[in-house]
Design a protein around this motif. Structure first.
Motif, PDB file in Angstrom:
ATOM      1  N   TYR A 328       0.790  -1.271   0.086  1.00  0.00           N
ATOM      2  CA  TYR A 328       0.095   0.014  -0.030  1.00  0.00           C
ATOM      3  C   TYR A 328       0.910   1.158  -0.110  1.00  0.00           C
ATOM      4  CZ  TYR A 328      -2.937   3.742   1.583  1.00  0.00           C
ATOM      5  OH  TYR A 328      -3.623   4.951   1.945  1.00  0.00           O
ATOM      6  N   ARG A 329       1.796   1.288   1.027  1.00  0.00           N
ATOM      7  CA  ARG A 329       2.684   2.408   0.887  1.00  0.00           C
ATOM      8  C   ARG A 329       3.500   2.791  -0.396  1.00  0.00           C
ATOM      9  NH1 ARG A 329       0.553   5.138   4.901  1.00  0.00           N
ATOM     10  NH2 ARG A 329       1.284   4.706   6.826  1.00  0.00           N
ATOM     11  N   ALA A 330       3.925   1.717  -1.050  1.00  0.00           N
ATOM     12  CA  ALA A 330       4.424   1.581  -2.552  1.00  0.00           C
ATOM     13  C   ALA A 330       3.371   2.189  -3.372  1.00  0.00           C
ATOM     14  CB  ALA A 330       5.041   0.229  -2.891  1.00  0.00           C
ATOM     15  N   SER A 331       2.195   2.084  -3.392  1.00  0.00           N
ATOM     16  CA  SER A 331       1.215   2.591  -4.422  1.00  0.00           C
ATOM     17  C   SER A 331       0.242   3.700  -4.046  1.00  0.00           C
ATOM     18  CB  SER A 331       0.391   1.532  -4.723  1.00  0.00           C
ATOM     19  OG  SER A 331      -0.306   0.895  -3.459  1.00  0.00           O
ATOM     20  N   GLU A 332       0.843   4.355  -2.817  1.00  0.00           N
ATOM     21  CA  GLU A 332      -0.065   5.292  -1.963  1.00  0.00           C
ATOM     22  C   GLU A 332      -0.034   6.466  -2.858  1.00  0.00           C
ATOM     23  OE1 GLU A 332      -0.516   7.089   2.442  1.00  0.00           O
ATOM     24  OE2 GLU A 332       1.370   6.236   1.955  1.00  0.00           O
ATOM     25  N   THR A 333      -1.239   7.195  -3.133  1.00  0.00           N
ATOM     26  CA  THR A 333      -1.391   8.376  -3.805  1.00  0.00           C
ATOM     27  C   THR A 333      -1.859   9.644  -3.180  1.00  0.00           C
ATOM     28  OG1 THR A 333      -3.493   7.794  -4.840  1.00  0.00           O
ATOM     29  CG2 THR A 333      -1.654   7.136  -6.201  1.00  0.00           C
ATOM     30  N   SER A 334      -2.649   9.121  -2.076  1.00  0.00           N
ATOM     31  CA  SER A 334      -3.035  10.172  -1.076  1.00  0.00           C
ATOM     32  C   SER A 334      -3.359   9.474   0.244  1.00  0.00           C
ATOM     33  CB  SER A 334      -4.405  10.802  -1.314  1.00  0.00           C
ATOM     34  OG  SER A 334      -5.297   9.864  -1.498  1.00  0.00           O
ATOM     35  N   THR A 335      -3.624  10.339   1.141  1.00  0.00           N
ATOM     36  CA  THR A 335      -3.768   9.921   2.603  1.00  0.00           C
ATOM     37  C   THR A 335      -5.087   9.257   2.734  1.00  0.00           C
ATOM     38  OG1 THR A 335      -2.044  11.208   3.622  1.00  0.00           O
ATOM     39  CG2 THR A 335      -3.734  10.327   5.117  1.00  0.00           C
ATOM     40  N   TYR A 397     -11.766 -14.063   3.333  1.00  0.00           N
ATOM     41  CA  TYR A 397     -11.709 -13.501   2.241  1.00  0.00           C
ATOM     42  C   TYR A 397     -12.803 -14.008   1.095  1.00  0.00           C
ATOM     43  CZ  TYR A 397      -9.475 -11.119  -1.927  1.00  0.00           C
ATOM     44  OH  TYR A 397      -9.399 -10.518  -3.112  1.00  0.00           O
ATOM     45  N   ASN A 398     -13.247 -15.272   1.215  1.00  0.00           N
ATOM     46  CA  ASN A 398     -14.289 -15.761   0.464  1.00  0.00           C
ATOM     47  C   ASN A 398     -15.579 -14.885   0.772  1.00  0.00           C
ATOM     48  OD1 ASN A 398     -15.158 -19.239  -0.065  1.00  0.00           O
ATOM     49  ND2 ASN A 398     -15.459 -17.526  -1.330  1.00  0.00           N
ATOM     50  N   CYS A 399     -15.616 -14.621   1.885  1.00  0.00           N
ATOM     51  CA  CYS A 399     -16.956 -14.016   2.473  1.00  0.00           C
ATOM     52  C   CYS A 399     -17.149 -12.280   2.161  1.00  0.00           C
ATOM     53  CB  CYS A 399     -17.306 -14.275   3.920  1.00  0.00           C
ATOM     54  SG  CYS A 399     -17.489 -16.030   4.281  1.00  0.00           S
ATOM     55  N   LEU A 400     -16.088 -11.921   1.513  1.00  0.00           N
ATOM     56  CA  LEU A 400     -16.127 -10.535   1.184  1.00  0.00           C
ATOM     57  C   LEU A 400     -17.433 -10.192   0.639  1.00  0.00           C
ATOM     58  CD1 LEU A 400     -12.495  -9.646   0.024  1.00  0.00           C
ATOM     59  CD2 LEU A 400     -13.347  -9.147   2.083  1.00  0.00           C
ATOM     60  N   PHE A 455      -8.727  -5.057   4.384  1.00  0.00           N
ATOM     61  CA  PHE A 455      -7.784  -4.046   4.244  1.00  0.00           C
ATOM     62  C   PHE A 455      -6.788  -4.700   2.875  1.00  0.00           C
ATOM     63  CE2 PHE A 455      -2.944  -3.551   5.096  1.00  0.00           C
ATOM     64  CZ  PHE A 455      -2.721  -2.346   5.519  1.00  0.00           C
ATOM     65  N   ARG A 456      -6.565  -5.971   3.070  1.00  0.00           N
ATOM     66  CA  ARG A 456      -5.739  -6.321   1.702  1.00  0.00           C
ATOM     67  C   ARG A 456      -6.437  -6.008   0.591  1.00  0.00           C
ATOM     68  NH1 ARG A 456      -4.760 -12.705   1.272  1.00  0.00           N
ATOM     69  NH2 ARG A 456      -6.829 -12.658   1.047  1.00  0.00           N
ATOM     70  N   ILE A 457      -7.568  -6.178   0.318  1.00  0.00           N
ATOM     71  CA  ILE A 457      -8.282  -5.893  -1.210  1.00  0.00           C
ATOM     72  C   ILE A 457      -8.139  -4.309  -1.168  1.00  0.00           C
ATOM     73  CG2 ILE A 457     -10.747  -5.539  -0.181  1.00  0.00           C
ATOM     74  CD1 ILE A 457      -9.535  -7.391  -3.441  1.00  0.00           C
ATOM     75  N   ALA A 458      -8.213  -3.529  -0.011  1.00  0.00           N
ATOM     76  CA  ALA A 458      -8.249  -1.929  -0.422  1.00  0.00           C
ATOM     77  C   ALA A 458      -6.652  -1.862  -0.887  1.00  0.00           C
ATOM     78  CB  ALA A 458      -8.356  -1.277   0.969  1.00  0.00           C
ATOM     79  N   ALA A 459      -5.622  -2.477  -0.164  1.00  0.00           N
ATOM     80  CA  ALA A 459      -4.219  -2.236  -0.981  1.00  0.00           C
ATOM     81  C   ALA A 459      -4.214  -2.483  -2.313  1.00  0.00           C
ATOM     82  CB  ALA A 459      -3.226  -3.039   0.070  1.00  0.00           C
ATOM     83  N   LEU A 484     -12.766   3.622  -4.727  1.00  0.00           N
ATOM     84  CA  LEU A 484     -12.959   2.182  -3.973  1.00  0.00           C
ATOM     85  C   LEU A 484     -11.963   1.719  -2.842  1.00  0.00           C
ATOM     86  CD1 LEU A 484     -14.322   0.273  -6.908  1.00  0.00           C
ATOM     87  CD2 LEU A 484     -15.596   1.650  -5.362  1.00  0.00           C
ATOM     88  N   THR A 485     -10.805   2.091  -2.925  1.00  0.00           N
ATOM     89  CA  THR A 485      -9.873   1.925  -1.816  1.00  0.00           C
ATOM     90  C   THR A 485     -10.282   2.437  -0.368  1.00  0.00           C
ATOM     91  OG1 THR A 485      -8.232   1.964  -3.657  1.00  0.00           O
ATOM     92  CG2 THR A 485      -7.662   1.995  -1.000  1.00  0.00           C
ATOM     93  N   GLU A 486     -10.894   3.528  -0.506  1.00  0.00           N
ATOM     94  CA  GLU A 486     -11.292   4.260   0.609  1.00  0.00           C
ATOM     95  C   GLU A 486     -12.699   3.306   1.193  1.00  0.00           C
ATOM     96  OE1 GLU A 486     -12.242   8.728   2.705  1.00  0.00           O
ATOM     97  OE2 GLU A 486     -11.697   8.479   0.406  1.00  0.00           O
ATOM     98  N   PHE A 487     -13.342   3.156   0.153  1.00  0.00           N
ATOM     99  CA  PHE A 487     -14.594   2.445   0.776  1.00  0.00           C
ATOM    100  C   PHE A 487     -14.304   1.233   1.213  1.00  0.00           C
ATOM    101  CE2 PHE A 487     -17.804  -0.764  -0.306  1.00  0.00           C
ATOM    102  CZ  PHE A 487     -19.125  -0.111   0.233  1.00  0.00           C
ATOM    103  N   MET A 488     -13.397   0.313   0.729  1.00  0.00           N
ATOM    104  CA  MET A 488     -13.006  -0.844   1.435  1.00  0.00           C
ATOM    105  C   MET A 488     -12.196  -0.821   2.618  1.00  0.00           C
ATOM    106  SD  MET A 488     -13.956  -3.467  -0.434  1.00  0.00           S
ATOM    107  CE  MET A 488     -14.062  -4.474  -2.056  1.00  0.00           C
ATOM    108  N   SER A 489     -11.621   0.280   2.955  1.00  0.00           N
ATOM    109  CA  SER A 489     -10.815   0.439   4.122  1.00  0.00           C
ATOM    110  C   SER A 489     -11.783   0.809   5.167  1.00  0.00           C
ATOM    111  CB  SER A 489      -9.816   1.370   3.840  1.00  0.00           C
ATOM    112  OG  SER A 489     -10.274   2.800   3.557  1.00  0.00           O
ATOM    113  N   ASN A 490     -12.846   1.599   4.739  1.00  0.00           N
ATOM    114  CA  ASN A 490     -13.729   1.782   5.941  1.00  0.00           C
ATOM    115  C   ASN A 490     -14.600   0.820   6.479  1.00  0.00           C
ATOM    116  OD1 ASN A 490     -13.353   4.639   6.007  1.00  0.00           O
ATOM    117  ND2 ASN A 490     -14.506   5.033   4.205  1.00  0.00           N
TER     118      ASN A 490
END
Length: 954
Positions: A328-335, A397-400, A455-459, A484-490
């Motif tokens: 995530y840190r390697a592909s981070e574009t905003s906080t 993960y199968n239950c996401l 968290f992993r799917i958000a990353a 969608l990253t923010e949605f998943m992290s929430n």
């Protein structure tokens, strides 16, 4: 007769296409009378900025999409019987071209009659003779330069940014397969695969699937197609249904990156987890088959399969958390706030791993290939994230999909579906099914696994989004994934909060906390306390109801909470104080601080939330931590070391007293409307009792009126010093007034729940304490003029206000005394650090006799007050609030005065700096002084103590 001309670059043709969302588009075509196949025109029209791509990126609406089709692809029907001309008359062709607005060279004409073709060719139109439809379509594809027939489900033309050299691939395949094909190589791209581009390849009678790394610079350890090849080969030999792999090519000169090949396996992929079109029994069978194949993967013998070294053994979750943090840190574009919270929370809440198996890493319904007619799983696809690890991570993960909405753009979900009606097991049922098939007991920390999975799917989505910005993403919809990253992290954070609430149920025992005697640091990290006298910390001892005056003597569960609270204060609260203080004096001070709201979310996730409700009030631990008053006193003291901490843990006044009032006396409807939002921290409240015209320390003096009128209560009154009423989050005012001035003195008052948006509530002004506004809650002066409240908003009933107020004055008001101990400890710690660093009259202040005397006196007074607070809390626990009235009155009389003296000495040691906002001392002093009124005047408490003392001795 109908003549159809095919523009070369803007084509529509009656052929069946298998494209993303094709069923939806076909439905639109039928409903809106758009020619079948219009989608092909959209795909090639305008490229990345064409209507189809805009629609896929949600940049245009359905209506705009259809309107654009109408403009780009009008349906031209020219009938000879109406025009008086027919083929092969050149006028017919010219008429069609004129209506289409195309030049002859831009069009293609297909027909089976030579004279018709000759006439068209004479005008410069490209022609194709249709003797055999299959041959004609192939010729049309050659002329157009792209395929039209996509009989392979879930494929599309290769995206421009994902093109690979066909000649080099064809040569490679000829050598590999040992064939000399006569026809050209066919290449399509699967719309599956956000990460590694995947292609359908047909050469002669061989149907293959090619999966490769994406182009460009890649994140470390990501897109390892070599590992995919290895695991699929090993699992195929172990009986797990996977496609048969043929070859791994690590030579990047062939297609630009390493790739591997496998046999194409025809079958059915279900993209929508709700399985539309199937019967409930069929859906149940699909989910059961998916569950069983996951169990089969997790049951593979690692040694027999040669996979013992496929990943590290043990600490899987710890390593995974760190891996995805780095990705995530390697592909981070905003906080993203929720991601920041998770990055801190996840490593601190790792469950104990029990088993190590092969894990797929991306196991979900649309990564399975099913038999076209049965529920049999033919192949498990997409092994990019596979390794050795905790199999329960795969199950979670199968239950996401169970927690995603059905309209979710990346993958449809089930959260708004009636699973019972559909025949689909719930996430809990699915997990129980897995445990049954595997023969293992259910786990208790399911919420952690779900938090980690989201968290992993958000990353992952963040990585896809980052690649989309550089044109490396394999999916046309990749740019959508940014939001969608923010949605998943929430969603992940929601599960973290749920896991935090499980802390109260069971907490592991730890060694007794070892602390130095009275060690406190300077401003930001107050230390902890210890005592010479120790107590037996065994559960048996605690159960006897003994007075526990040292944190080391607390039961294991509470001691763990105490330690977590102290760590949270040191990690989060003290470092945030300078920023919170700046906000409190800024132009935005009447708006809640975003930093406080963020810290609240962190506290929830740590299980440090609603600690205040006493066990006697909430014996089932339905609303809080289930602590006794004495246990909470130790934690409340820690919160008192910071002005901002109580709110962060949802343990601040007046909300605590109001929440306890609702728990004790509220109806179920009142609890549902007011208690739950307060407990969740989504609302705040105030308590309106004090009035400017009367001495409100005597509650029977209250003059505000509550009169019954037409099924409502109408309130009129003038209140002031109403703490918290200025906060924009304040939704509830607990109002005390008189319903019957002629009733017995203590039965005249009633308490109503008044929504703050009720007409007639007028805030006159904020009041200050020594010039401090205490924003954003403040202390308001308020008029209630003809405020109309439903009768069901009364607490207990008319005339019971005094009884309720007295009940509220117990635990809720002794909390102030508990916090004042912590406040005093902080002041003393600041004072000690200050006098060690300052020199006056030739020697350090710490060597001045008066300073030494002040330090000693402060220590003694704090210890005395603490013991009295703990005793009062203990008596409340053992004999009840009413019987503890003497002890409660004594501590209310002692604690604020003690704190005022200790803080005043610290201010004196600081000199002028002690009066400034550079340190919390000035606010500490104002707060302590105000509590000599807010908790009732000293004189009232002294009188109460004296009366009880005289009564006792008589």
């Amino acid at each position: 007769m109908v003549i159809t001309l095919f523009p070369k670059l803007q084509l529509f043709v009656h052929i069946s296409f298998h494209l993303p969302c094709v069923s939806l588009l076909v439905e639109w075509e039928v409903q809106n009378h758009i020619p079948s196949g219009t989608i092909v025109k959209a795909l090639i029209s305008g490229g990345e900025n064409g209507p189809w791509m805009k629609f896929m990126r949600a940049e245009i609406t359905t209506e705009d999409f259809l309107q654009e089709f109408g403009r780009l692809c009008p349906e031209i029907v020219v009938e000879s019987c109406l025009e008086g001309v027919c083929k092969p008359d050149p006028r017919m062709y010219k008429l069609c071209l004129e209506q289409l607005g195309w030049q002859p060279s831009e069009s293609i004409f297909l027909d089976d009659l030579g004279p018709n073709l000759k006439a068209a060719a004479g005008l410069g139109i490209h022609t194709i003779k249709v003797d055999d439809p299959e041959t004609a379509v192939k010729e049309l594809e050659t002329l157009l330069g792209f395929p039209l027939r996509m009989a392979v489900p879930n494929t599309r033309p290769v995206r421009k940014t994902m093109e690979i050299p066909k000649d080099a691939l064809e040569k490679y395949l000829k050598d590999l397969l040992g064939i000399q094909p006569t026809g050209p190589l066919e290449l399509l791209q699967f719309d599956h695969g956000q990460s590694n581009p995947t292609y359908y390849v047909k050469l002669a009678n061989h149907q293959l699937v090619l999966r490769k790394k994406p182009p460009g610079t890649l994140l470390p350890s990501a897109h390892a197609v070599e590992r995919e090849f290895r695991i699929m080969k090993a699992l195929g030999n172990a009986g797990v249904p996977v496609p048969k792999v043929l070859d791994l090519c690590e030579d990047s000169s062939v297609v630009g990156t390493p790739f591997y090949l496998m046999e194409y396996c025809p079958g059915r992929i279900y993209k929508d987890p709700s399985l539309p079109g199937l019967e409930p029994s069929q859906r149940r069978a699909i989910y059961t088959a998916m569950n069983r194949v996951l169990c089969k993967i997790h049951s593979v013998d690692l040694k027999a399969a040669g996979l013992e070294d496929y990943g590290k053994h043990g600490d899987y979750l710890a390593r995974q958390v760190q891996t995805w943090i780095k990705q995530y840190r390697a592909s981070e574009t905003s906080t993203i706030p929720a991601m920041e919270r998770l990055i801190e929370w996840l490593p601190l809440h790792l469950p104990r791993q029990q088993r190590t198996t092969v894990v797929h890493g991306d196991f979900r319904l649309d990564n399975l290939l099913f038999h076209p007619e049965t529920a049999e799983v033919l192949a498990v696809l997409d092994w990019e994230l596979s390794t050795l690890g905790d199999p329960l991570a795969d199950v979670a993960y199968n239950c996401l999909a169970h927690y995603l909405p059905s309209g979710f753009p990346i993958q449809p979900g089930l959260s708004d579906c009636d699973l019972t009606e559909l025949g689909i097991p719930t996430a809990e049922d699915y997990f129980r099914m897995y445990c049954l098939h595997m023969g293992i007991p259910p786990i208790e920390n399911w919420n952690f696994y779900m938090a980690f999975s989201f968290f992993r799917i958000a990353a992952i989505l963040q990585g896809v989004y980052k690649r989309s910005l550089t044109g490396q993403a394999s999916s046309a919809t990749a740019k959508q994934t940014g939001k969608l990253t923010e949605f998943m992290s929430n969603l992940a954070w929601d599960f973290a909060i749920k896991e935090g609430f499980q802390i109260f149920k069971e907490m592991p025992a730890t060694k007794p906390l070892m602390r130095s005697h009275h060690t406190w640091s300077l401003l930001r990290t107050p230390g902890t306390r210890s005592y010479v006298t120790s107590t037996d910390s065994s559960p048996a001892h605690a159960s006897k109801g003994a007075l526990i005056f040292s944190p080391e003597g607390l039961p294991h569960r509470v001691r763990e909470l105490y330690q977590k609270l102290k760590e949270f204060m040191e990690r989060h609260v003290y470092p945030a104080e300078p920023e919170l203080q700046r906000h409190q004096v800024s132009a935005e001070r009447w708006t809640p601080s975003p930093l406080v709201e963020d810290l609240k979310e962190k506290a929830k996730a740590e299980g440090l939330w609603n600690l205040f409700l006493p066990l006697e009030t909430d014996p089932e631990k339905k609303y809080g931590a289930g602590l006794t008053n004495m246990e909470y006193a130790h934690l409340c003291e820690v919160m008192g070391t910071s002005l901002y901490a109580p709110e962060i843990f949802n343990c601040s006044a007046p909300d605590t007293g109001n929440m306890e009032l609702l728990v004790r006396y509220g109806t179920e409807e009142q609890k549902a409307r007011w208690l739950i939002p307060l407990l969740e921290g989504k609302a705040r409240s105030c308590f309106a009792m004090t009035e400017p015209q009367v001495a409100s320390s005597d509650a029977t003096n209250i003059e505000s009126s509550i009169r019954e009128e037409d099924g409502f209560y109408v309130i009129n009154g003038h209140k002031w010093w109403i703490t918290g009423i200025l906060d924009p989050r304040c939704q509830l005012c607990v109002f005390m007034g008189k319903t019957d001035p002629h009733a017995p003195r203590h039965q005249q008052q009633s308490i109503l729940l008044v929504p703050m948006d009720t007409p007639g509530i007028k805030i006159i002004r904020p009041l200050t304490v020594y010039g401090l506004e205490d924003a954003p809650g403040g202390h308001g002066e308020v008029l209630f003029e003809q405020v109309c409240v439903p009768k069901e908003n009364i607490i207990l009933g008319p005339g019971r206000g005094f009884e309720i107020a007295q009940g509220r004055l117990g635990p809720g008001r002794i909390h102030h005394c508990m916090r004042l101990i912590g406040c005093s400890e902080r002041a003393l710690a600041l004072m000690k650090a200050r006098v060690k660093s300052r020199v006056a009259f030739g020697k350090p202040l710490v060597e001045q006799g008066t300073v030494l005397a002040d330090i000693a006196l402060s220590r003694v007074e704090i210890e005395q007050a603490r013991l009295l607070v703990l005793k009062a809390a203990h008596v409340m626990d053992v004999v009840g609030n009413k019987a503890a009235a003497l002890d409660i009155a004594m501590i209310k009389m002692v604690a604020p005065s003690m704190a005022s003296r200790v803080i005043d000495r610290a201010i004196q040691a600081f000199g002028a700096a002690g009066l400034s906002s550079n340190y919390p001392l000035a606010q500490f002093f104002a707060g302590a002084r105000a509590l000599r009124f807010a908790d009732g005047p000293d004189e009232v408490h002294r009188a109460a103590v004296a009366k009880m003392e005289l009564k006792h001795h008589s």
